[in-house]
Design a protein around this motif. Structure first.
Motif, short mmCIF file in Angstrom:
data_model
loop_
_atom_site.label_atom_id
_atom_site.label_comp_id
_atom_site.label_asym_id
_atom_site.label_seq_id
_atom_site.Cartn_x
_atom_site.Cartn_y
_atom_site.Cartn_z
N LEU A 65 0.87 -1.17 0.00
CA LEU A 65 0.00 0.00 0.00
C LEU A 65 0.91 1.22 0.00
CD1 LEU A 65 -2.84 1.29 0.24
CD2 LEU A 65 -2.59 1.11 2.73
N LYS A 66 0.92 1.95 -1.10
CA LYS A 66 1.87 3.05 -1.30
C LYS A 66 1.26 4.40 -0.92
CE LYS A 66 4.89 0.43 -3.59
NZ LYS A 66 5.96 -0.21 -2.86
N VAL A 67 2.08 5.25 -0.31
CA VAL A 67 1.72 6.64 -0.08
C VAL A 67 2.16 7.42 -1.31
CG1 VAL A 67 2.05 8.67 1.36
CG2 VAL A 67 1.94 6.40 2.42
N ILE A 68 1.20 7.92 -2.08
CA ILE A 68 1.52 8.70 -3.29
C ILE A 68 1.83 10.15 -2.90
CG2 ILE A 68 0.66 9.45 -5.55
CD1 ILE A 68 1.13 6.37 -5.21
N ASP A 69 1.03 10.70 -2.02
CA ASP A 69 1.30 12.02 -1.43
C ASP A 69 0.57 12.08 -0.10
OD1 ASP A 69 -1.43 12.94 -1.90
OD2 ASP A 69 -0.87 13.31 -3.98
N SER A 70 0.56 13.23 0.55
CA SER A 70 0.02 13.33 1.90
C SER A 70 -1.49 13.15 1.98
CB SER A 70 0.41 14.66 2.54
OG SER A 70 -0.19 15.73 1.83
N GLU A 71 -2.16 13.05 0.80
CA GLU A 71 -3.60 12.86 0.79
C GLU A 71 -4.03 11.65 -0.04
OE1 GLU A 71 -5.69 16.56 -0.20
OE2 GLU A 71 -3.87 17.63 0.33
N THR A 72 -3.07 10.88 -0.56
CA THR A 72 -3.41 9.81 -1.50
C THR A 72 -2.63 8.52 -1.23
OG1 THR A 72 -3.65 11.55 -3.18
CG2 THR A 72 -3.70 9.27 -3.95
N LEU A 73 -3.36 7.40 -1.20
CA LEU A 73 -2.77 6.07 -1.13
C LEU A 73 -3.16 5.32 -2.41
CD1 LEU A 73 -3.88 5.09 2.50
CD2 LEU A 73 -1.75 6.20 1.80
N ALA A 74 -2.39 4.28 -2.74
CA ALA A 74 -2.73 3.47 -3.92
C ALA A 74 -2.13 2.09 -3.77
CB ALA A 74 -2.22 4.15 -5.19
N TYR A 75 -2.74 1.12 -4.44
CA TYR A 75 -2.16 -0.22 -4.51
C TYR A 75 -2.57 -0.89 -5.82
CZ TYR A 75 -6.69 -2.19 -2.99
OH TYR A 75 -8.01 -2.55 -2.89
N ALA A 76 -1.76 -1.86 -6.23
CA ALA A 76 -2.05 -2.65 -7.41
C ALA A 76 -2.99 -3.77 -7.01
CB ALA A 76 -0.76 -3.21 -7.99
N ASP A 77 -4.09 -3.90 -7.72
CA ASP A 77 -5.08 -4.95 -7.46
C ASP A 77 -4.84 -6.08 -8.47
OD1 ASP A 77 -7.39 -6.08 -6.26
OD2 ASP A 77 -8.61 -5.39 -7.94
N PHE A 78 -4.33 -7.21 -7.96
CA PHE A 78 -3.96 -8.32 -8.82
C PHE A 78 -5.15 -9.22 -9.13
CE2 PHE A 78 -0.04 -7.12 -6.66
CZ PHE A 78 0.82 -7.01 -7.74
N GLN A 79 -5.05 -9.92 -10.23
CA GLN A 79 -6.11 -10.87 -10.61
C GLN A 79 -6.26 -11.92 -9.52
OE1 GLN A 79 -5.64 -13.75 -14.02
NE2 GLN A 79 -7.05 -12.27 -14.94
N ASP A 99 -7.63 1.86 -14.81
CA ASP A 99 -7.11 0.85 -15.71
C ASP A 99 -5.59 0.95 -15.72
OD1 ASP A 99 -6.17 -0.58 -17.96
OD2 ASP A 99 -8.03 -0.21 -19.06
N PRO A 100 -4.86 -0.12 -15.39
CA PRO A 100 -3.39 -0.04 -15.36
C PRO A 100 -2.77 0.30 -16.71
CG PRO A 100 -4.13 -2.29 -14.94
CD PRO A 100 -5.34 -1.44 -14.98
N TYR A 108 6.48 -10.56 -7.82
CA TYR A 108 5.18 -11.22 -7.71
C TYR A 108 4.62 -11.43 -9.11
CZ TYR A 108 0.51 -12.30 -5.91
OH TYR A 108 -0.68 -12.92 -5.61
N ASN A 109 4.53 -12.67 -9.52
CA ASN A 109 4.14 -13.00 -10.89
C ASN A 109 2.62 -13.13 -10.99
OD1 ASN A 109 4.30 -13.68 -13.57
ND2 ASN A 109 4.74 -15.84 -13.18
N ALA A 110 1.94 -12.00 -11.08
CA ALA A 110 0.49 -12.00 -11.25
C ALA A 110 0.10 -10.76 -12.04
CB ALA A 110 -0.20 -12.00 -9.89
N LYS A 111 -1.02 -10.84 -12.72
CA LYS A 111 -1.48 -9.74 -13.56
C LYS A 111 -2.16 -8.67 -12.71
CE LYS A 111 -4.85 -8.85 -17.29
NZ LYS A 111 -4.29 -7.60 -17.66
N VAL A 112 -1.76 -7.41 -12.92
CA VAL A 112 -2.43 -6.29 -12.27
C VAL A 112 -3.68 -5.97 -13.09
CG1 VAL A 112 -2.27 -3.89 -11.55
CG2 VAL A 112 -0.26 -5.36 -11.37
N GLU A 113 -4.85 -6.16 -12.48
CA GLU A 113 -6.11 -5.90 -13.19
C GLU A 113 -6.60 -4.46 -13.00
OE1 GLU A 113 -8.67 -9.78 -14.04
OE2 GLU A 113 -8.94 -8.99 -12.01
N HIS A 114 -6.33 -3.91 -11.83
CA HIS A 114 -6.80 -2.56 -11.52
C HIS A 114 -5.75 -1.84 -10.69
CE1 HIS A 114 -10.47 -5.19 -11.56
NE2 HIS A 114 -10.88 -4.27 -12.40
N ILE A 115 -5.81 -0.53 -10.72
CA ILE A 115 -5.08 0.30 -9.77
C ILE A 115 -6.14 0.95 -8.89
CG2 ILE A 115 -3.71 2.40 -9.47
CD1 ILE A 115 -2.30 1.68 -12.12
N ILE A 116 -5.98 0.80 -7.59
CA ILE A 116 -6.94 1.39 -6.64
C ILE A 116 -6.31 2.64 -6.04
CG2 ILE A 116 -8.37 1.03 -4.60
CD1 ILE A 116 -8.99 -0.88 -6.98
#
Length: 197
Positions: free
Chosen positions: A75-89, A129-130, A145-153
């Protein structure tokens, strides 16, 4: 202590109950000092988590809670108001992502059981959409991690609050236990003796 969460959590019915049980005055003072950007303490805490609980709400009004896990710091901190993570299949149920499409409100609970620390985050979510966000995808991807990223949250932080440690039972990962045993070898003897009793 409170970081903007009162705006979302303290509805009229909550305020009425606080009034009834005598806590309204202190929470009114808390509301006057609300802010919502995360700072060093929150950033460090988030970066050290290998999982969190996240709720979303379906179009039928029912909440849905899911555990999201991965390598420490996924779970990444993008900036002081935003988080994001890769949602794998995964299992292809798509409950959380579909809920986010119809209602962007989300809630995260991050726990460090070893230190009995809990952070709650209110957020507005967005499903990307990634393929349309290659730079962000690169930042969130894990090459090991060998998995397909389906979404970016994307999770836009709207408020957060640190909970008290009461009733959080300390639990330790295998790595944490190995480190504890290195530092305190007498723990092995203590655990072994208690098993024999």
């Amino acid at each position: 202590m409170a970081q903007n969460f009162t705006k979302f959590a303290f509805t009229d019915s909550v305020k009425s109950r606080q009034e009834k049980f005598g806590s309204r005055l202190s929470y009114e003072r808390m509301e006057a000092h609300d802010k919502y950007r995360i700072f060093h303490r929150e950033i460090q805490f988030i970066a050290n988590r290998d999982g969190f609980y996240m709720s979303s709400v379906g179009e039928n009004g029912w909440p849905y809670v899911q555990f999201r896990g991965g390598p420490k710091g996924f779970l990444k901190v993008i900036d002081s108001e935003t988080l994001a993570y890769a949602d794998f299949q995964g299992n292809k149920q798509y409950i959380s992502t579909s809920n986010m499409d119809s209602n962007n409100k989300a809630m995260l609970i991050l726990l460090d059981y070893a230190t009995r620390t809990r952070l709650k985050i209110w957020a507005e979510s967005e499903v990307l959409d990634p393929d349309e966000n290659p730079e962000l995808l690169e930042k969130l991807s894990d090459p090991s991690y060998n998995a397909k990223v389906e979404h970016i949250i994307i999770l836009k932080i709207k408020g957060f609050d640190w909970n008290c440690p009461q009733h959080i039972t300390p639990k330790f990962t295998i790595e944490e236990m190995k480190e504890l045993v290195k530092q305190y070898p007498e723990l092995i003897k203590e655990f072994t003796m208690s098993d024999e009793e």
